[in-house]
Design a protein around this motif. Sequence first.
Motif, short mmCIF file in Angstrom:
data_model
loop_
_atom_site.label_atom_id
_atom_site.label_comp_id
_atom_site.label_asym_id
_atom_site.label_seq_id
_atom_site.Cartn_x
_atom_site.Cartn_y
_atom_site.Cartn_z
N CYS A 297 30.95 47.48 36.73
CA CYS A 297 31.48 46.20 36.23
C CYS A 297 30.95 45.88 34.83
O CYS A 297 29.76 46.02 34.56
CB CYS A 297 31.08 45.09 37.20
N ASP B 178 31.55 42.79 33.46
CA ASP B 178 31.49 41.32 33.40
C ASP B 178 32.66 40.69 32.64
O ASP B 178 32.49 39.65 32.00
CB ASP B 178 30.18 40.85 32.75
N CYS B 179 33.86 41.32 32.72
CA CYS B 179 34.98 40.70 31.99
C CYS B 179 35.47 39.44 32.69
O CYS B 179 36.10 38.61 32.09
CB CYS B 179 36.11 41.71 31.82
N LYS B 180 35.22 39.32 33.99
CA LYS B 180 35.54 38.17 34.83
C LYS B 180 36.99 38.11 35.31
O LYS B 180 37.38 37.16 35.99
CB LYS B 180 35.19 36.83 34.15
N ALA B 181 37.81 39.13 35.00
CA ALA B 181 39.19 39.09 35.50
C ALA B 181 39.21 39.02 37.02
O ALA B 181 40.03 38.32 37.62
CB ALA B 181 39.95 40.33 35.03
N THR B 182 38.26 39.70 37.64
CA THR B 182 38.21 39.70 39.10
C THR B 182 38.02 38.29 39.65
O THR B 182 38.60 37.93 40.66
CB THR B 182 37.06 40.62 39.58
N TRP C 244 33.05 36.98 41.18
CA TRP C 244 31.96 37.56 40.40
C TRP C 244 30.74 36.66 40.54
O TRP C 244 30.86 35.43 40.49
CB TRP C 244 32.39 37.64 38.94
N PRO D 154 39.72 46.59 34.52
CA PRO D 154 39.78 47.61 33.46
C PRO D 154 38.68 48.65 33.59
O PRO D 154 38.75 49.71 32.96
CB PRO D 154 39.60 46.79 32.17
N VAL E 180 36.37 49.42 38.85
CA VAL E 180 35.42 49.03 39.90
C VAL E 180 36.05 49.16 41.28
O VAL E 180 35.40 49.54 42.25
CB VAL E 180 34.93 47.58 39.65
N TYR E 181 37.35 48.86 41.37
CA TYR E 181 38.01 48.85 42.69
C TYR E 181 38.82 50.12 42.90
O TYR E 181 39.51 50.60 42.00
CB TYR E 181 38.94 47.63 42.81
N MET F 124 44.11 45.83 38.17
CA MET F 124 43.67 44.65 37.40
C MET F 124 42.33 44.91 36.71
O MET F 124 42.11 44.50 35.57
CB MET F 124 43.57 43.46 38.37
N LEU G 95 29.86 41.41 43.79
CA LEU G 95 31.26 40.99 43.88
C LEU G 95 31.57 40.61 45.33
O LEU G 95 31.29 41.39 46.25
CB LEU G 95 32.16 42.13 43.41
#
Length: 553
Positions: A526, A528-532, A539, A499, A502-503, A497, A480
């Motif tokens: 993570c 891998d939902c990609k919201a980040t 990502w 889910p 991770v942060y 943000m 990331l």
Amino acid sequence: MDKIVPAQYQPALPLDKLILQDGAAGAGDRMEFDVLIVGAGPAGLACAIELARLAKTDGTELNIGVLEKAEAVGEHSLSGAVVNPRAFRELFPDLKDGDFPFRGPVTKEAVYLLTKGGKLRLPTPPTMHNRGYYLASLCEMVRWLGAKAEELGINVFTGFPAAQLLVHDTAVAGVRTAPAGLDREGKPTAGGTPPNDLVAKVTALAEGTRGLLAQAWCQWQRVTSENPQIFALGVKELWETKQPLDRIIHTLGWPLPTDAFGGSFIYPLEPNLVALGLVVGLDYRDAGLDVHVLLQRFKQHPLLRALLAGGEMIEWGAKTIPEGGFYSLPERRAGAGIVLLGDAAGFVDVPSLKGIHYAMQSGIYAARAIFQNLKNGAALSEYDRLVDGSYIASDLYRTRNMRLAFRDGFYLGGIQAALMTLTGGRFPSGKYRMHADAEVPRRVSPGLRPGLAETSIGVSKVDAVFKSGNSTRDTIPSHLIAGSDIPVEVARFYARMCPAGVYEAHDLDVGAQRAAPLLRINAPNCVDCKATDVLGPRWTPREGGSGPKYKRM
Ligand SMILES: Cc1cc2nc3c(=O)[nH]c(=O)nc-3n(C[C@H](O)[C@H](O)[C@H](O)COP(=O)(O)OP(=O)(O)OC[C@H]3O[C@@H](n4cnc5c(N)ncnc54)[C@H](O)[C@@H]3O)c2cc1C
Ligand code: SF4
């Protein structure tokens, strides 16, 4: 700070790393294919199957490779899902609906507007009618499609993430995979494997939502869209319940704030196996909003509490959905040596929450265009022509402004969407302009307390990640890319943000730890939902087989 504009803290797409001249140093093995498909989801596998069939019928030898980042086909697949069987029927004309990997037909459905303790049944809007469709698990469908592909002699390489696009001038020549076995600092270890170059006459990007290589190609080739793509985040749980459910349910309203777009789905895969999830547009205005926490709150509603009492949550996962619809489609989805399929191109109709049959149909059309390209040099733009003349484009056109109307809030959006439904999308006319999600300002707020996880049906982010089956190596380097000097308010926004937890945000006022970074990143969590990648740190693909191991999502 009282407002956050996420774009101000987001690093640019690292195009210099994502686009690589074919032959560049640093690769291990080199393999050659006629067609290389990135992503073994419904789009990629439908493309592979149709291509292999066309070649067989024609008596032509075609070397087709499919790359998948999950350790096994289906382990990174997550959906609702209610499936329109149309594309399955086209891909397998000799089979009956009963032969497909569906759990059963939709027989009853209900739509509710929820308040905190109550519910109002609404007439089912035409876009949400699901009679004639089937309940299914995307993992199961994809495993079935993967087996069909292998029966046709297609090589599906699992645990192989494509990390870079290989190019010759302006043409795509294949991909370079991500290396495996790096240490925390990114240095190769004894048992590691270097990246491999896989070159092909045509590369099909079927990476799903917020595809990294699809983004890179569009930016590199300046392929634009009328509106930027926008996304929603879906967080989903699978429950074994004591109480049976006999219908699919969609809800609107509570617990979402009125300035966020979204709703829930509750689908019985079997009477006592229920998939439920909450989907929220990533243009939400409250920086404290947390979709995972909202889902835990949603489960406390009497409608859900009664259903889940005594039951057990057996799987959890999260994924984004491209929501922009017609006006967010790239102006072309084909170029020299490349096509974009499925979610990577944005073929999702959000008012009906459907993308699987569009993904498969786009794979079928891509296969037909690729086959003609290889056989007699026909341009790959035939793929765009096929999509534009099909129900993919006409369905998305009919609902073109429906999601976009909700940028003005739930009530105004609802009235406009109702008018659009009544007039087949003709009124209100014109195009609704959208901003990219990262450009939407958020007000800083304390957000909801995550304490709901401690109730009998609640789940914390840590437990949720465990239920996703995520067993990523702890010593993996971070995949990331975060900006530097992230203020604590922004770090808190990222923490809410994501889910998967991770942060973590660390306050300045922690005395001795004052010198520590405010943003801590637990990258192995993570899923891998990609919201980040939409709202925060970028990502990138990591060692193959990392991430979740979904079974029935
Ligand atoms: C919560 C939720 C509910 C939904 N409900 C429904 C529903 O009820 N009905 C419906 O029709 N649609 C639904 N959708 C949408 C639907 O799931 C998608 O439209 C569909 O899965 C898209 O298929 P795809 O093949 O394009 O992408 P995906 O299914 O996402 O598959 C992409 C594949 O590519 C792999 N991949 C990604 N990047 C790389 C890389 N760099 N290298 C190698 N492999 C890679 C991924 O691991 C994945 O296996 C829902 C989506 C969500 C998130
Ligand atoms: S860090 Fe991973 S799990 Fe968290 S939001 Fe980003 S992609 Fe999703």
